[in-house]
Design a protein around this motif. Structure first.
Motif, mmCIF file in Angstrom:
data_model
loop_
_atom_site.group_PDB
_atom_site.id
_atom_site.type_symbol
_atom_site.label_atom_id
_atom_site.label_comp_id
_atom_site.label_asym_id
_atom_site.label_seq_id
_atom_site.Cartn_x
_atom_site.Cartn_y
_atom_site.Cartn_z
ATOM 1 N N MET A 1 0.826 -1.181 0.000
ATOM 2 C CA MET A 1 0.000 0.000 0.000
ATOM 3 C C MET A 1 0.877 1.253 0.000
ATOM 4 S SD MET A 1 -3.101 -1.109 2.512
ATOM 5 C CE MET A 1 -4.439 -0.164 1.814
ATOM 6 N N ASP A 2 2.048 1.144 0.619
ATOM 7 C CA ASP A 2 2.944 2.300 0.657
ATOM 8 C C ASP A 2 3.493 2.648 -0.724
ATOM 9 O OD1 ASP A 2 2.598 2.534 3.374
ATOM 10 O OD2 ASP A 2 4.403 1.397 3.871
ATOM 11 N N ALA A 3 3.579 1.662 -1.610
ATOM 12 C CA ALA A 3 4.136 1.906 -2.937
ATOM 13 C C ALA A 3 3.141 2.596 -3.863
ATOM 14 C CB ALA A 3 4.598 0.595 -3.564
ATOM 15 N N CYS A 4 1.874 2.604 -3.494
ATOM 16 C CA CYS A 4 0.870 3.283 -4.314
ATOM 17 C C CYS A 4 1.046 4.792 -4.174
ATOM 18 C CB CYS A 4 -0.538 2.889 -3.885
ATOM 19 S SG CYS A 4 -0.913 1.153 -4.150
ATOM 20 N N ASP A 5 1.169 5.467 -5.290
ATOM 21 C CA ASP A 5 1.344 6.921 -5.296
ATOM 22 C C ASP A 5 -0.030 7.574 -5.413
ATOM 23 O OD1 ASP A 5 2.180 9.508 -5.519
ATOM 24 O OD2 ASP A 5 3.237 9.241 -7.418
ATOM 25 N N ARG A 6 -0.566 7.992 -4.281
ATOM 26 C CA ARG A 6 -1.914 8.546 -4.248
ATOM 27 C C ARG A 6 -2.016 9.901 -4.944
ATOM 28 N NH1 ARG A 6 -1.082 5.339 -0.068
ATOM 29 N NH2 ARG A 6 -2.732 3.995 0.689
ATOM 30 N N ASP A 7 -0.898 10.568 -5.144
ATOM 31 C CA ASP A 7 -0.900 11.882 -5.784
ATOM 32 C C ASP A 7 -0.813 11.807 -7.300
ATOM 33 O OD1 ASP A 7 -1.012 13.083 -3.279
ATOM 34 O OD2 ASP A 7 1.178 13.116 -3.091
ATOM 35 N N SER A 8 -0.593 10.624 -7.825
ATOM 36 C CA SER A 8 -0.429 10.447 -9.262
ATOM 37 C C SER A 8 -1.647 9.748 -9.845
ATOM 38 C CB SER A 8 0.815 9.603 -9.546
ATOM 39 O OG SER A 8 0.891 9.267 -10.914
ATOM 40 N N PHE A 9 -2.005 10.110 -11.069
ATOM 41 C CA PHE A 9 -3.133 9.487 -11.762
ATOM 42 C C PHE A 9 -2.868 7.999 -11.989
ATOM 43 C CE2 PHE A 9 -5.472 8.341 -15.662
ATOM 44 C CZ PHE A 9 -6.757 8.630 -15.218
ATOM 45 N N PHE A 10 -1.611 7.655 -12.241
ATOM 46 C CA PHE A 10 -1.227 6.269 -12.509
ATOM 47 C C PHE A 10 -0.592 5.599 -11.287
ATOM 48 C CE2 PHE A 10 -0.859 8.417 -16.682
ATOM 49 C CZ PHE A 10 -1.887 7.747 -17.317
#
Length: 72
Positions: A1-10
């Motif tokens: 979950m930490d690797a997901c970039d919540r600020d990026s569309f992708f």
């Protein structure tokens, strides 16, 4: 979950997020089921920041049995 970039569309797409792709490969190498990895990514996309999985009772009993057998 930490690797997901919540600020990026992708940020939840492993093909475009190298950190997520690396984390998924690492999880596979540790033996995590693909379904659990994809469920964690799905929860992260919904805004969750933490997830935990319970070990089913049968698996816990089997692990205890193996440990007792190995310790004899």
């Amino acid at each position: 979950m930490d690797a997901c970039d919540r600020d990026s569309f992708f940020g939840f797409d492993p093909e475009r997020n190298a950190a997520l792709r690396h984390a998924m490969i690492e999880a596979q190498n540790l033996g995590l089921p693909d379904a659990a990895v994809h469920m964690a990514i799905s929860y992260a996309a919904q805004g969750y920041e933490d997830i935990s999985f319970a070990v089913p009772e049968k698996e816990r009993e089997a692990a205890t049995c193996v440990q007792n057998t190995l310790s004899v």
